[in-house]
Write a protein that holds these residues in place. Structure first.
Motif, PDB file in Angstrom:
ATOM      1  N   THR A 137      -6.949 -13.587 -10.481  1.00  0.00           N
ATOM      2  CA  THR A 137      -5.577 -14.086 -10.345  1.00  0.00           C
ATOM      3  C   THR A 137      -4.568 -12.985 -10.611  1.00  0.00           C
ATOM      4  O   THR A 137      -3.584 -12.821  -9.875  1.00  0.00           O
ATOM      5  CB  THR A 137      -5.344 -15.260 -11.314  1.00  0.00           C
ATOM      6  N   ALA A 138      -4.815 -12.207 -11.673  1.00  0.00           N
ATOM      7  CA  ALA A 138      -3.900 -11.121 -12.012  1.00  0.00           C
ATOM      8  C   ALA A 138      -3.917 -10.031 -10.946  1.00  0.00           C
ATOM      9  O   ALA A 138      -2.863  -9.501 -10.554  1.00  0.00           O
ATOM     10  CB  ALA A 138      -4.266 -10.532 -13.371  1.00  0.00           C
ATOM     11  N   ALA A 139      -5.119  -9.694 -10.445  1.00  0.00           N
ATOM     12  CA  ALA A 139      -5.234  -8.621  -9.456  1.00  0.00           C
ATOM     13  C   ALA A 139      -4.572  -8.986  -8.137  1.00  0.00           C
ATOM     14  O   ALA A 139      -4.159  -8.106  -7.369  1.00  0.00           O
ATOM     15  CB  ALA A 139      -6.710  -8.286  -9.232  1.00  0.00           C
ATOM     16  N   ALA A 140      -4.451 -10.279  -7.858  1.00  0.00           N
ATOM     17  CA  ALA A 140      -3.787 -10.708  -6.626  1.00  0.00           C
ATOM     18  C   ALA A 140      -2.296 -10.415  -6.660  1.00  0.00           C
ATOM     19  O   ALA A 140      -1.640 -10.379  -5.604  1.00  0.00           O
ATOM     20  CB  ALA A 140      -4.020 -12.199  -6.402  1.00  0.00           C
ATOM     21  N   GLU A 141      -1.742 -10.205  -7.846  1.00  0.00           N
ATOM     22  CA  GLU A 141      -0.315  -9.935  -7.990  1.00  0.00           C
ATOM     23  C   GLU A 141      -0.016  -8.492  -8.380  1.00  0.00           C
ATOM     24  O   GLU A 141       1.148  -8.088  -8.391  1.00  0.00           O
ATOM     25  CB  GLU A 141       0.278 -10.882  -9.039  1.00  0.00           C
ATOM     26  N   GLN A 142      -1.056  -7.730  -8.691  1.00  0.00           N
ATOM     27  CA  GLN A 142      -0.868  -6.337  -9.076  1.00  0.00           C
ATOM     28  C   GLN A 142      -0.851  -5.436  -7.842  1.00  0.00           C
ATOM     29  O   GLN A 142      -1.613  -5.664  -6.904  1.00  0.00           O
ATOM     30  CB  GLN A 142      -1.990  -5.880 -10.021  1.00  0.00           C
ATOM     31  N   PRO A 143      -0.009  -4.412  -7.828  1.00  0.00           N
ATOM     32  CA  PRO A 143      -0.002  -3.485  -6.687  1.00  0.00           C
ATOM     33  C   PRO A 143      -1.266  -2.639  -6.649  1.00  0.00           C
ATOM     34  O   PRO A 143      -1.746  -2.172  -7.682  1.00  0.00           O
ATOM     35  CB  PRO A 143       1.234  -2.618  -6.952  1.00  0.00           C
ATOM     36  N   GLY A 144      -1.809  -2.465  -5.440  1.00  0.00           N
ATOM     37  CA  GLY A 144      -2.994  -1.651  -5.258  1.00  0.00           C
ATOM     38  C   GLY A 144      -2.638  -0.242  -4.831  1.00  0.00           C
ATOM     39  O   GLY A 144      -1.462   0.094  -4.617  1.00  0.00           O
ATOM     40  N   PRO A 145      -3.610   0.625  -4.664  1.00  0.00           N
ATOM     41  CA  PRO A 145      -3.350   2.030  -4.322  1.00  0.00           C
ATOM     42  C   PRO A 145      -2.826   2.237  -2.908  1.00  0.00           C
ATOM     43  O   PRO A 145      -2.258   3.290  -2.607  1.00  0.00           O
ATOM     44  CB  PRO A 145      -4.720   2.688  -4.509  1.00  0.00           C
ATOM     45  N   ASN A 146      -2.997   1.240  -2.044  1.00  0.00           N
ATOM     46  CA  ASN A 146      -2.590   1.394  -0.644  1.00  0.00           C
ATOM     47  C   ASN A 146      -1.373   0.562  -0.280  1.00  0.00           C
ATOM     48  O   ASN A 146      -1.114   0.313   0.902  1.00  0.00           O
ATOM     49  CB  ASN A 146      -3.761   1.030   0.279  1.00  0.00           C
ATOM     50  N   GLY A 147      -0.646   0.106  -1.279  1.00  0.00           N
ATOM     51  CA  GLY A 147       0.577  -0.636  -1.006  1.00  0.00           C
ATOM     52  C   GLY A 147       0.431  -2.131  -1.031  1.00  0.00           C
ATOM     53  O   GLY A 147       1.406  -2.854  -1.200  1.00  0.00           O
ATOM     54  N   GLY A 148      -0.787  -2.632  -0.854  1.00  0.00           N
ATOM     55  CA  GLY A 148      -1.009  -4.072  -0.913  1.00  0.00           C
ATOM     56  C   GLY A 148      -1.383  -4.512  -2.315  1.00  0.00           C
ATOM     57  O   GLY A 148      -1.176  -3.787  -3.297  1.00  0.00           O
TER      58      GLY A 148
END
Length: 410
Positions: free
Chosen positions: A265-276
């Motif tokens: 759930t948290a990772a779905a809202e955290q920014p990733g390394p590629n902008g998503g």
């Protein structure tokens, strides 16, 4: 193995859920979900034990005549699983889950009548005196001396990594009463009154900021021989019996599944390394997927062990296997949570998980500002705390040796 709950089991599950919904306050749920370890919030743990004791559920695994519940093994598992899923605080295992079983098996009637009712109510609160500075995983090398002096043993030495020694009024300890050719012989299991003259407790501050661990020093502390559990010089027998309860008896998979779902759930809202979103990053998603699969595997193995025990079989080396899998999977999930926290996970904020700390996201506690959301602030603390998981209750290297010998015949 039948993985379906019976109608009776489902009715019991609903009863447990109703009880948890009614009795678990927001503060108690917070203590269960935001603290960095099962020992962090002592006051919440004792409050929850009081509530469970009123219901008669504080020590369900005990013999019924001493306050336990006449539950099947499946019901024990359901109760453990539902409590974890609901976020209930953990009870300190030292008394209820550990030494109580040794007292029941090896204690005199006087010891049972004094200690067991007090453990249930919380009036008797135990800590464990096993490890010493020179005797950790090789516990049989312990050297804390207990000299025979008539009706007493006079104890001198120290114990370390003693959880809740500052709160405990009793300790169950292993002491050296004689030296034999075999080091396991000459060890005695004793119950020590922590108010005895000559005891000094020095807190140890962990990397997570907690002060639940301690070193305890004994300077000619007189312990009545009436407090010996079992026989003098044969305490290793008692300790081995107790170790079965220390390593098993609960459901680890549900807590790890909750951790994995919360992380997703948290990772779905955290920014990733590629902008998503971080959850959409293939590298992170692969690691999380592997961890989630392993939680399901662990659950099946727990069910399999439960099924064997329900059939009257000894779980044998399965307890070692479950201990290794659960602790290493927990470490993996805390690593991934720290990764998901990003820069916030590099901030050292031990007050964020302290009792009375932030309850809502972005809310600063009275004793200081918290950077980021609660889970981000707690992530590094849980990471630090969980490093001990593969060491306590017998290091995972020792567990693998047990598996190699007992399961593989090596």
């Amino acid at each position: 193995m039948d993985l379906d709950w019976s109608a009776h089991d489902l009715a019991f599950r609903d009863e447990v859920r109703s009880f948890l919904d009614e009795k678990l306050t927001p503060d108690l749920r917070r203590a269960g979900r935001l603290t960095t370890s099962v020992y962090s919030d002592h006051e919440a743990s004792m409050e929850w034990q009081r509530i469970l004791h009123e219901r008669g559920w504080a020590a369900p695994a005990w013999p019924v005549e001493h306050g336990g519940c006449d539950w099947s093994l499946t019901q024990h598992y359901i109760f453990s699983r539902e409590s974890i899923l609901a976020g209930a605080p953990s009870l300190s295992p030292m008394g209820i889950r550990m030494v109580s079983h040794a007292i029941t098996a090896f204690g005199t009637e006087e010891q049972k009548n004094y200690f067991l009712p007090g453990i249930l109510t919380g009036d008797v609160f135990f800590c464990q005196g096993y490890s010493e500075p020179e005797a950790g995983s090789d516990l049989a090398s312990l050297s804390m001396a207990a000299v025979d002096d008539g009706d007493h043993l006079v104890c001198t030495g120290s114990k370390i990594w003693t959880t809740h020694a500052t709160e405990a009024n009793w300790m169950f300890a292993l002491v050296r009463t004689s030296r034999q050719e075999k080091k396991q012989v000459g060890i005695t299991f004793v119950l020590i009154d922590m108010t005895s003259p000559g005891i000094e407790v020095r807190p140890l501050v962990m990397t997570s900021g907690e002060q639940v661990q301690n070193q305890v020093f004994f300077d000619n502390v007189r312990v009545p021989k009436a407090n010996v559990l079992g026989k003098i010089d044969d305490g290793w027998t008692v300790a081995k019996y107790l170790l079965v309860f220390e390593r098993g008896g609960g459901a680890a998979a549900p807590a790890l599944q909750v951790m994995a779902e919360s992380l997703a759930t948290a990772a779905a809202e955290q920014p990733g390394p590629n902008g998503g979103a971080l959850l959409d990053d293939p590298a992170f998603a692969n690691k999380l997927a592997e961890a989630r699969i392993r939680t399901k595997v662990l659950e099946i193995l727990e069910y399999r062990t439960l099924s064997a025990m329900a059939a009257g079989k000894n779980p044998g080396p399965a307890s070692s296997m479950l201990k290794v899998l659960a602790t290493e999977l927990s470490q993996k999930l805390t690593e991934l949570t720290l990764e998901a926290a990003g820069p916030r996970g590099r901030v050292y904020q031990p007050h964020a998980a302290a009792p009375g700390g932030p309850i809502a996201e972005f809310t600063a506690p009275a004793d200081g500002y918290v950077s980021g959301e609660s889970w981000e602030a707690v992530a590094p603390l849980r990471y630090f705390n969980d490093r001990a998981g593969s060491i306590y209750a017998g290091s995972n290297e020792i567990q693998r040796n047990i598996l190699a010998k007992a399961a593989l015949g090596l």
